[in-house]
Design an enzyme around this catalytic site. Sequence first.
Site, PDB file in Angstrom:
ATOM      1  N   HIS A  69       0.642  -0.637   0.012  1.00 34.43           N
ATOM      2  CA  HIS A  69      -0.580  -0.157  -0.245  1.00 34.43           C
ATOM      3  C   HIS A  69       0.992   1.114   0.327  1.00 34.43           C
ATOM      4  CE1 HIS A  69       1.337   1.132   4.097  1.00 34.43           C
ATOM      5  NE2 HIS A  69       1.030  -0.147   4.333  1.00 34.43           N
ATOM      6  N   SER A 136       1.486   4.337  -5.164  1.00 37.74           N
ATOM      7  CA  SER A 136       1.848   5.020  -4.558  1.00 37.74           C
ATOM      8  C   SER A 136       3.283   5.100  -4.034  1.00 37.74           C
ATOM      9  CB  SER A 136       0.955   5.877  -3.711  1.00 37.74           C
ATOM     10  OG  SER A 136       1.362   7.213  -3.435  1.00 37.74           O
TER      11      SER A 136
END
Length: 307
Positions: A69, A136
């Site tokens: 993540h 990201s």
Amino acid sequence: MKKLAIGITLLLACAAGTLYFSPTALLTSVQFIERQRAGLSSHEVKVDGLTIHYYEGGPRDGETLLMIHGFGANRDNWLRFARHFSQQYRVIALDLPGFGESDKPDVNYDVASQTERLHAFVQALGISKPHLIGNSMGGHIAALYAARYPEQVTSVALLNNSGILSPRKSEMFAMLENGKPNPLVVRKAEDFDALMRFVFVNPPPLPESLKRHFAEQSMANQQQYDRIFVQLRERYVPLEPELPKIQVPTLVLWGDQDRVLDVSSIGVMKPLLKKPTIVVMKDCGHAPMLERPEETAQHYQAFLDSL
């Protein structure tokens, strides 16, 4: 069939009882349903003195998809995406140290440090040559991992990854340079709606009670996130010299309306990668696997099928 029946029953109960549940109980119920649908369960492991929480599902003898993540996020970001893969692949999504339910000691959380922690996690679980996929900051870590350990990965997928000096400055970096607050850090309740609008073109629908709950969680983590973001910038690792070291096929997927990290980064990355596949999703923001999980999964499956 039995699992499906249980999931449907709980979903109806959640919908009917929203006004009566506390936000925490409602979130727990929703997470349980999403994990059931994704075929994942919760686990934890001790790695170098840190407890790392993760989801795992799918056949243990299958190829491993390791999902990483981004900043301010956690393993739940992958649930709706992961459900498309857990029948065929061993799927693992972790809370990086410093985030989610994993330990948050007073240490450095720059991408280089997190890359080494990820490598220790992979070794602790005995994972052999995973397919890495990161969003990201998680994409930055995935790319650095593949550059440092080129023989120990099978493929890499980078979703709106950080680590590139884009030809066109993103809205977030323009804000930071002008002295404005970090739009990824929630400091007051109304910042959460602003964060959702900043990250997504079409934010996923959330009940108001869960919005308030997530806003409170984010505000509670404000100092931690501020500290980590400073470390990410002060101990920044540029990917431009690292990408040529990646030996495996690499998917670069980006939402064309990303306000956090500009899509023009692709133009820098493509000529530096040995085996690139490029996908640009129209009218999509910074977290495609959350905003459009099924479409993102289709692109990723096509990439895996091409290997």
